[in-house]
Design an enzyme around this catalytic site. Structure first.
Site, PDB file in Angstrom:
ATOM      1  N   GLU A  62       0.825  -1.210   0.000  1.00 11.12           N
ATOM      2  CA  GLU A  62       0.000   0.000   0.000  1.00 11.12           C
ATOM      3  C   GLU A  62       0.861   1.263   0.000  1.00 11.12           C
ATOM      4  O   GLU A  62       0.560   2.229  -0.707  1.00 11.12           O
ATOM      5  CB  GLU A  62      -0.920  -0.018   1.225  1.00 11.12           C
ATOM      6  CG  GLU A  62      -2.044   1.006   1.177  1.00 11.12           C
ATOM      7  CD  GLU A  62      -3.095   0.724   2.237  1.00 11.12           C
ATOM      8  OE1 GLU A  62      -4.276   0.595   1.887  1.00 11.12           O
ATOM      9  OE2 GLU A  62      -2.723   0.645   3.434  1.00 11.12           O
ATOM     10  N   GLU A 100       2.315   1.723  -3.403  1.00 11.29           N
ATOM     11  CA  GLU A 100       1.310   2.264  -4.315  1.00 11.29           C
ATOM     12  C   GLU A 100       1.112   3.759  -4.076  1.00 11.29           C
ATOM     13  O   GLU A 100       0.980   4.544  -5.029  1.00 11.29           O
ATOM     14  CB  GLU A 100      -0.020   1.520  -4.128  1.00 11.29           C
ATOM     15  CG  GLU A 100      -1.105   1.982  -5.083  1.00 11.29           C
ATOM     16  CD  GLU A 100      -2.428   1.263  -4.863  1.00 11.29           C
ATOM     17  OE1 GLU A 100      -3.414   1.667  -5.508  1.00 11.29           O
ATOM     18  OE2 GLU A 100      -2.481   0.323  -4.049  1.00 11.29           O
ATOM     19  N   CYS A 158      -8.267  -1.833   3.775  1.00 17.17           N
ATOM     20  CA  CYS A 158      -8.233  -2.919   4.767  1.00 17.17           C
ATOM     21  C   CYS A 158      -9.610  -3.288   5.296  1.00 17.17           C
ATOM     22  O   CYS A 158      -9.817  -4.410   5.762  1.00 17.17           O
ATOM     23  CB  CYS A 158      -7.341  -2.528   5.944  1.00 17.17           C
ATOM     24  SG  CYS A 158      -5.639  -2.229   5.480  1.00 17.17           S
ATOM     25  N   SER A 195      -7.040   1.826  -2.684  1.00 14.55           N
ATOM     26  CA  SER A 195      -5.813   1.062  -2.942  1.00 14.55           C
ATOM     27  C   SER A 195      -6.169  -0.336  -3.421  1.00 14.55           C
ATOM     28  O   SER A 195      -7.069  -0.983  -2.890  1.00 14.55           O
ATOM     29  CB  SER A 195      -4.981   0.973  -1.663  1.00 14.55           C
ATOM     30  OG  SER A 195      -3.924   0.045  -1.826  1.00 14.55           O
ATOM     31  N   LYS A 208     -15.352  -9.709   7.545  1.00 12.97           N
ATOM     32  CA  LYS A 208     -14.354 -10.589   6.931  1.00 12.97           C
ATOM     33  C   LYS A 208     -14.996 -11.876   6.426  1.00 12.97           C
ATOM     34  O   LYS A 208     -14.483 -12.509   5.495  1.00 12.97           O
ATOM     35  CB  LYS A 208     -13.238 -10.900   7.931  1.00 12.97           C
ATOM     36  CG  LYS A 208     -12.386  -9.696   8.319  1.00 12.97           C
ATOM     37  CD  LYS A 208     -11.611  -9.141   7.133  1.00 12.97           C
ATOM     38  CE  LYS A 208     -10.788  -7.933   7.508  1.00 12.97           C
ATOM     39  NZ  LYS A 208     -10.077  -7.353   6.345  1.00 12.97           N
ATOM     40  N   GLU A 219     -15.858 -10.817   3.106  1.00 12.62           N
ATOM     41  CA  GLU A 219     -14.680 -10.537   2.277  1.00 12.62           C
ATOM     42  C   GLU A 219     -14.060 -11.807   1.712  1.00 12.62           C
ATOM     43  O   GLU A 219     -13.720 -11.866   0.526  1.00 12.62           O
ATOM     44  CB  GLU A 219     -13.636  -9.774   3.095  1.00 12.62           C
ATOM     45  CG  GLU A 219     -12.385  -9.428   2.284  1.00 12.62           C
ATOM     46  CD  GLU A 219     -11.278  -8.816   3.124  1.00 12.62           C
ATOM     47  OE1 GLU A 219     -10.442  -8.104   2.558  1.00 12.62           O
ATOM     48  OE2 GLU A 219     -11.240  -9.060   4.339  1.00 12.62           O
ATOM     49  N   GLU A 262     -13.447 -12.926  -6.185  1.00 11.24           N
ATOM     50  CA  GLU A 262     -12.057 -12.810  -6.640  1.00 11.24           C
ATOM     51  C   GLU A 262     -11.042 -13.314  -5.617  1.00 11.24           C
ATOM     52  O   GLU A 262      -9.843 -13.358  -5.919  1.00 11.24           O
ATOM     53  CB  GLU A 262     -11.749 -11.357  -7.000  1.00 11.24           C
ATOM     54  CG  GLU A 262     -11.858 -10.381  -5.845  1.00 11.24           C
ATOM     55  CD  GLU A 262     -13.243  -9.777  -5.675  1.00 11.24           C
ATOM     56  OE1 GLU A 262     -13.348  -8.719  -5.027  1.00 11.24           O
ATOM     57  OE2 GLU A 262     -14.219 -10.372  -6.179  1.00 11.24           O
ATOM     58  N   CYS A 277     -10.750  -1.501  14.113  1.00 11.91           N
ATOM     59  CA  CYS A 277     -11.043  -2.931  14.251  1.00 11.91           C
ATOM     60  C   CYS A 277     -11.210  -3.359  15.706  1.00 11.91           C
ATOM     61  O   CYS A 277     -11.883  -4.352  15.987  1.00 11.91           O
ATOM     62  CB  CYS A 277      -9.939  -3.765  13.609  1.00 11.91           C
ATOM     63  SG  CYS A 277      -9.701  -3.418  11.852  1.00 11.91           S
TER      64      CYS A 277
END
Length: 618
Positions: free
Chosen positions: A147, A150, A168, A188, A227, A230, A235, A381
């Site tokens: 990250e 990037e 994230c 990102s 999550k 996720e 993908e 989190c």
């Protein structure tokens, strides 16, 4: 037509939601879930259920679950499937722990909020039958490498638009995909730590340990219900594509902090008596930068440390290891840092309602940043939807204790930057080559999709919470009337005891009567605007004790108020001294009605405050 019942009171949840579910028999239709989803997360007020064909829109954050007072909304449990994998001789079960779990799990076993239980956590997972226990903090460091690289690329080479958003938080990502798809290029492409941990375990770690990737059952232990969504994104199967193994997922299961505690209790594992153990080698070591990922502002601070090194080629100054402007609990925070003549404008946001405001301000040109960290949950989190509940205490104090614990852990480590982590250096030397390499792009980066079509023909809307304004006005007027009704008789007595004549105290007598009638009228209005919730409760015996008490108080309030009104009318029609019985009954029941109104108002004080409160701005 929507099949969701009581959708105006509570947030609708689809049966196929991968993250959360509702246990119908436990739901009291209190409306807390809708308040959270509208006030803090924003999602509940940004779409119309009739436009979506009755399909609920959810970003899977689980805050409705975390705040549900009866436990009706909970995460979807996966630990039973993990248990089956542990019992299978053909499976290799690998647990990967997120930073926030180690400062939350102890609360489930009576320890103080923020107690750091990393060693016990590792021991507990081994006691459950783990073959390997790895630290997702390792992949937090890996995320920073990708990250930050990037970000530097965007700043120096203008390859993609600024600001760059962190990626994230899967709830934030889905929120952007759904409601602000034009901002997708700003996110990102680096996967989250769990998103990177999955394919790295099934390629790099599997090869190093001589394990068949097809036998691995990869389990993430997280504070986050999102999550669960996720890891099931279409993908998230890059390891399978790379290895040519069809149906191989990067991460197989997610269990939350609460879920792990439930599992440990079912297995009669005495968590507090466990001796601390260490993570397995390879992907077990992490820097302090990886540790603070669990805190709001932690990703930003960790990325700033490594971005400075990438730009300057030297270790950042002490200020980068205690970046106070991005720390704290304000909903929106900002800082400006200088990296060798390059000014980088940073912002930290937690709570999607705050994120919505920032995105809209960006559109209007009111704020400009280079790097923006967004976390869905308050506190980051550490306040995730799968963390231990703390409804009977000050939630922000609990969050702050968890945050403090992670910062203390960071400051106690000698290794505090991701790029200095020797295991990160090893994974690039042996596997990924360098950040943003071809293999890193294939396994550690991803793409996002425009989900705005899910909103239907109306698209994004913003429902005005006018009913809340009515609630506030009615409840405040009721409280004022109650105070007037209680104070005015005392003033009358003082005047009369002092020898005052009728004209001197008649005003307060009329004021007292007016306040009493106002309370009666306001109670009727209060019932009218809440009738859906009252009717939705269903069986009295199925609700929790606190709710039973509230309903008993409400019924007593109504009964005494009706008697007070009737006896007051009788007394008034027959003259001041014509009916001592009516006068006495009116006085008694009126005071009882005032008392029960006060108790009822006290019970609803927290709800009133939630109506009046808004997420904090910087």
């Amino acid at each position: 037509m929507s099949t969701h019942k009581f959708a105006s009171i509570r947030i609708p949840i689809e049966e196929d939601n991968p993250s959360i579910m509702r246990i119908e028999k436990l739901c009291t239709k209190c409306g807390t879930c809708r308040q959270v989803c509208e006030n803090d997360i924003a999602v509940g007020k940004m779409y119309d259920l009739s436009s979506t064909g009755g399909k609920a829109i959810c970003v899977h954050c689980g805050q409705c679950s975390n705040m549900c007072p009866t436990g009706s909304i909970t995460e979807k449990y996966e630990y039973q499937e993990v248990q089956k994998a542990i019992e299978s001789p053909d499976k290799v079960v690998i647990f990967n722990t997120s930073p926030s779990v180690r400062v939350g799990l102890g609360e489930e076993f009576g320890l103080a909020p923020g107690t750091f239980v990393e060693g016990k956590l590792v021991a507990a997972l081994r006691a459950l039958g783990a073959d390997y226990v790895l630290d997702t903090n390792f992949s937090a460091d890996l995320t920073i490498m990708e990250e930050a690289s990037e970000l530097v690329d965007r700043i120096k080479n203008h390859t993609k638009p600024l600001p760059q958003f962190t990626s994230c938080c899967p709830s934030w990502v889905k929120f952007t995909e759904t409601f602000f798809p034009d901002k997708i290029p700003h996110i990102s492409s680096a996967k989250s730590p769990i998103g990177m941990q999955g394919p790295t375990v099934k390629t790099y770690f599997a090869k190093a340990q001589g394990i068949n990737p097809a036998q691995i059952v990869n389990v993430a232990v997280t504070p986050c219900t999102s999550k669960k969504f996720e890891i099931r994104r279409e993908e998230m199967c890059d390891a399978g594509l790379e290895l040519g193994i069809a149906e191989l997922r990067d991460m197989d299961h997610v269990i939350t902090t609460r879920e792990l505690a439930l599992w440990l209790r079912e297995k009669d594992i005495d968590f507090n008596s466990l001796m601390g153990e260490e993570y397995d080698k390879i992907m077990g070591a992490a820097s302090g930068a990886g540790v603070i990922f669990g805190n709001t502002g932690g990703v930003m601070e960790a990325a700033a440390r490594t971005a400075y090194f990438m730009i300057m080629g030297e270790k950042p100054g002490e200020a980068f290891f205690n970046l106070q402007p991005v720390r704290g609990m304000d909903g929106i925070r900002s800082a400006t840092v200088n990296m060798g003549g390059v000014t980088v404008r940073l912002a930290v946001v937690h709570g999607l309602e705050n994120a919505r405001r920032v995105l809209e301000d960006m559109d209007s040109g009111k704020c400009e940043f280079d790097f923006l960290e967004v976390m869905c949950c308050r506190g980051g989190c550490i306040g995730g939807g799968g963390q231990p509940k703390a409804l009977d205490t000050d939630l922000d104090k609990v969050r702050e204790a968890r945050i403090k614990s992670l910062y203390q852990r960071d400051s106690s480590l000698s290794l505090r930057t991701s790029h200095e982590n020797p295991e990160i250096k090893a994974v690039y030397a042996k596997h990924y080559d360098k950040p943003l390499s071809h293999l890193a792009e294939r396994l550690l980066h991803t793409e996002y999709r425009n989900r705005s079509a899910d909103l239907g023909v109306k698209g994004k809307v913003e429902k005005k919470a006018s009913s809340k304004v009515v609630h506030i006005i009615v409840d405040v007027l009721m409280l004022i009337s109650l105070l007037v009704a209680l104070v005015s008789p005392s003033i009358i007595r003082v005047i009369r005891w002092g020898g005052g004549a009728f004209p001197e105290w008649s005003f307060y007598r009329e004021l007292h009567m007016f306040a009493g009638w106002a309370i009666a009228i306001l109670i009727v209005v209060h019932i009218v605007i809440n009738y859906r919730q009252i009717l939705a409760v269903g069986s009295f015996f199925s609700v929790p004790t606190v709710t039973k008490i509230q309903y008993i108080v409400m019924c007593l309030m109504l009964v005494t108020m009706v008697i007070a009104v009737v006896t007051g009318a009788i007394w008034g029609n027959q003259g001041l001294d014509a009916s001592h019985y009516a006068r006495a009954m009116h006085g008694l029941t009126a005071w009882l009605a005032f008392l029960f109104t006060g108790i009822h108002t006290g019970f609803n004080a927290s709800k009133l405050m939630s109506y009046m409160s808004l997420p904090k701005k910087a």
